[in-house]
Design a protein around this motif. Structure first.
Motif, PDB file in Angstrom:
ATOM      1  N   LEU A 213       0.799  -1.229   0.000  1.00 36.94           N
ATOM      2  CA  LEU A 213       0.000   0.000   0.000  1.00 36.94           C
ATOM      3  C   LEU A 213       0.829   1.276   0.000  1.00 36.94           C
ATOM      4  O   LEU A 213       0.359   2.316  -0.481  1.00 36.94           O
ATOM      5  N   PHE A 214       2.051   1.225   0.525  1.00 32.72           N
ATOM      6  CA  PHE A 214       2.789   2.465   0.724  1.00 32.72           C
ATOM      7  C   PHE A 214       4.195   2.461   0.116  1.00 32.72           C
ATOM      8  O   PHE A 214       4.693   3.496  -0.304  1.00 32.72           O
ATOM      9  N   GLY A 215       4.850   1.332   0.056  1.00 31.19           N
ATOM     10  CA  GLY A 215       6.202   1.252  -0.470  1.00 31.19           C
ATOM     11  C   GLY A 215       6.969   0.164   0.257  1.00 31.19           C
ATOM     12  O   GLY A 215       6.618  -0.218   1.382  1.00 31.19           O
ATOM     13  N   ASN A 216       8.006  -0.352  -0.355  1.00 32.30           N
ATOM     14  CA  ASN A 216       8.772  -1.440   0.235  1.00 32.30           C
ATOM     15  C   ASN A 216       9.522  -0.964   1.482  1.00 32.30           C
ATOM     16  O   ASN A 216      10.185   0.078   1.469  1.00 32.30           O
ATOM     17  N   VAL A 217       9.421  -1.749   2.538  1.00 38.46           N
ATOM     18  CA  VAL A 217      10.100  -1.406   3.790  1.00 38.46           C
ATOM     19  C   VAL A 217      11.613  -1.514   3.595  1.00 38.46           C
ATOM     20  O   VAL A 217      12.118  -2.533   3.106  1.00 38.46           O
ATOM     21  N   THR A 218      12.335  -0.466   3.980  1.00 35.97           N
ATOM     22  CA  THR A 218      13.791  -0.447   3.820  1.00 35.97           C
ATOM     23  C   THR A 218      14.534  -0.385   5.153  1.00 35.97           C
ATOM     24  O   THR A 218      15.686  -0.808   5.237  1.00 35.97           O
ATOM     25  N   ARG A 219      13.891   0.157   6.204  1.00 36.83           N
ATOM     26  CA  ARG A 219      14.531   0.248   7.523  1.00 36.83           C
ATOM     27  C   ARG A 219      13.474   0.136   8.604  1.00 36.83           C
ATOM     28  O   ARG A 219      12.315   0.494   8.399  1.00 36.83           O
ATOM     29  N   VAL A 220      13.916  -0.345   9.782  1.00 36.35           N
ATOM     30  CA  VAL A 220      12.993  -0.489  10.900  1.00 36.35           C
ATOM     31  C   VAL A 220      13.675  -0.058  12.194  1.00 36.35           C
ATOM     32  O   VAL A 220      14.875  -0.281  12.394  1.00 36.35           O
ATOM     33  N   PHE A 221      12.889   0.572  13.055  1.00 32.75           N
ATOM     34  CA  PHE A 221      13.308   0.884  14.421  1.00 32.75           C
ATOM     35  C   PHE A 221      12.191   0.407  15.329  1.00 32.75           C
ATOM     36  O   PHE A 221      11.028   0.776  15.132  1.00 32.75           O
ATOM     37  N   VAL A 361       8.517 -12.641   7.962  1.00 29.85           N
ATOM     38  CA  VAL A 361       9.358 -13.236   8.998  1.00 29.85           C
ATOM     39  C   VAL A 361      10.679 -12.472   9.098  1.00 29.85           C
ATOM     40  O   VAL A 361      11.212 -12.247  10.188  1.00 29.85           O
ATOM     41  N   GLN A 362      11.203 -12.052   7.948  1.00 25.89           N
ATOM     42  CA  GLN A 362      12.425 -11.253   7.937  1.00 25.89           C
ATOM     43  C   GLN A 362      12.236  -9.966   8.741  1.00 25.89           C
ATOM     44  O   GLN A 362      13.092  -9.596   9.567  1.00 25.89           O
ATOM     45  N   LEU A 363      11.116  -9.277   8.510  1.00 21.03           N
ATOM     46  CA  LEU A 363      10.884  -8.026   9.218  1.00 21.03           C
ATOM     47  C   LEU A 363      10.745  -8.259  10.720  1.00 21.03           C
ATOM     48  O   LEU A 363      11.230  -7.456  11.525  1.00 21.03           O
ATOM     49  N   ALA A 364      10.105  -9.354  11.108  1.00 16.51           N
ATOM     50  CA  ALA A 364       9.988  -9.666  12.533  1.00 16.51           C
ATOM     51  C   ALA A 364      11.363  -9.869  13.155  1.00 16.51           C
ATOM     52  O   ALA A 364      11.647  -9.351  14.245  1.00 16.51           O
ATOM     53  N   GLU A 365      12.230 -10.611  12.483  1.00 17.57           N
ATOM     54  CA  GLU A 365      13.585 -10.838  13.006  1.00 17.57           C
ATOM     55  C   GLU A 365      14.363  -9.529  13.116  1.00 17.57           C
ATOM     56  O   GLU A 365      15.049  -9.270  14.112  1.00 17.57           O
TER      57      GLU A 365
END
Length: 383
Positions: A213-221, A361-365
């Motif tokens: 919906l918004f764009g591919n996730v590239t970073r997470v905090f 699963v990658q994003l969760a890790e």
């Protein structure tokens, strides 16, 4: 027109989600409507329920008029009539079931998370690809009415440039401590050894929602928490909570949109739904719920002036317009099931694969890595 009775193994659907969303509201609903057209073939699902507890399977099958059930998964996999294997068992057991099904030449479809680790989630996707079987992971929220209404606004250019997204998810899950307030979620959700935890549950959802919906996730905090250290199980016995029950996260995307998602089983709801997203753009904003969507255009946006010494003269719930239902929205799980059946029988496109499931699963890790290090973590692409 040809008619095809398609055998589908439904493994581990005796739980609430498996029974309600996959068996009753998807497979049996498709069967009861007379099937689904896949090209020039009318496909009628013929489910067989599999699992470990024969009494539960017999009871479930009898209640819903399912003729076939078995505790012998190997026999069900050996039957050429059964072309699809679906798994809704506990996440720690999923890879073993999928490996068996793929080895038997079955097309595979499963709930999320697709595995307990990204390494295993990616590996099973590669195993399915190398075997040449069609495969998919459940990404149901993409077909919810509220999100589809948002997508319509986006496609029509309502928002201008989208700037940010703020998602709030969760509700108060009773601990089971007080009589008259029983738990409304299974206790395994609060034990990491059983596959529980807020991040592994909901960040798999947020990955495909944000990506699509918004764009591919590239970073997470991310910051995780176990706010309530003890709960009570189904038999009323206390147990230590070993899994996170809340997560507070920021996600950056390749489109420049910043997404903030708070997820918690420890919040009392004062918003329009158990899940809402506020999407703000240069020309308009929307409040997106599970089934409803409200929009406010730049032309009717109020002009607030900060003054904490008086009650606000503006009712901020005014000037929002509900996006109407302009079609009948079917069950989100059922819609994706029908797309998967069309993919299997008529080779129609289906992009919600096990590889896509592995991204969740990658994003969760990586969310846990961010929590552990207290830093932003890059989210690399996996193809």
């Amino acid at each position: 027109m040809k008619t095809k009775k398609l055998g589908i193994i439904l493994n581990g659907v005796t739980g609430r989600m498996g029974t309600n969303q996959h068996l009753v509201r998807s497979i049996l609903a498709i069967r009861d409507q007379g099937g689904v057209m896949c090209g020039d073939t009318l496909v009628i699902p013929d489910p067989i329920l599999t699992g470990r507890n024969e009494d539960k399977l017999r009871t479930l099958a009898g209640k819903h008029g399912v003729e076939r059930f078995s505790t012998d998964l190997d026999a069900a996999l050996a039957d050429p009539h059964n072309e699809i294997f679906f798994d809704a068992s506990g996440t720690p057991y999923r890879i073993g079931f999928l490996e068996k099904a793929i080895a038997a030449g079955k097309h595979v479809y499963c709930e999320k998370p697709t595995a307990v680790s990204f390494e295993e989630a990616l590996r099973i996707a590669e195993v399915a690809e190398e075997a040449g079987v069609k495969n998919g992971a459940v990404q149901d929220k993409l077909w919810l009415p509220g999100l589809r209404k948002y997508q319509l606004l986006k496609e029509q250019g309502f928002f201008g440039k989208i700037l940010s997204v703020r998602g709030e998810f969760g509700y108060w899950v009773f601990t089971g401590e007080h009589e008259g307030q029983p738990i409304q979620r299974p206790s395994w959700n609060y034990r990491s050894e059983d596959g529980g935890g807020m991040i592994v549950d909901m960040h798999c959802h947020w990955r495909y929602v944000i990506d699509n919906l918004f764009g591919n996730v590239t970073r997470v905090f991310c910051k995780a928490a176990t706010h309530i250290p003890e709960r009570f199980d189904e038999s009323g016995k206390p147990f230590a909570c070993t899994a996170d029950d809340s997560a507070y996260a920021l996600f950056e995307t390749d489109t420049g949109i910043t997404c903030q998602f708070n997820s918690s089983w420890n919040v009392r709801v004062r918003r329009d739904d158990l899940f809402t997203m506020q999407v703000d753009g240069t020309e308009g904003s929307a409040i997106v719920g599970l089934r409803k969507c409200w929009a406010q255009h730049q032309s009717v946006t109020p002009r607030p002036i900060w003054n904490p010494d008086i009650d606000s003269p503006i009712n901020y719930y005014d000037r929002w317009t509900e996006v109407p239902d302009q079609l009948n929205f079917d069950n989100a799980f059922k819609i994706q099931w029908e797309l998967f059946l069309k993919h299997v029988v008529n080779d129609e496109p289906f992009r919600w694969t096990l590889r896509e499931g592995a991204k969740g699963v990658q994003l969760a890790e990586l969310s846990w890595k961010s929590h552990d290090t207290g830093a932003w973590v890059d989210v690399p692409g996996i193809g």
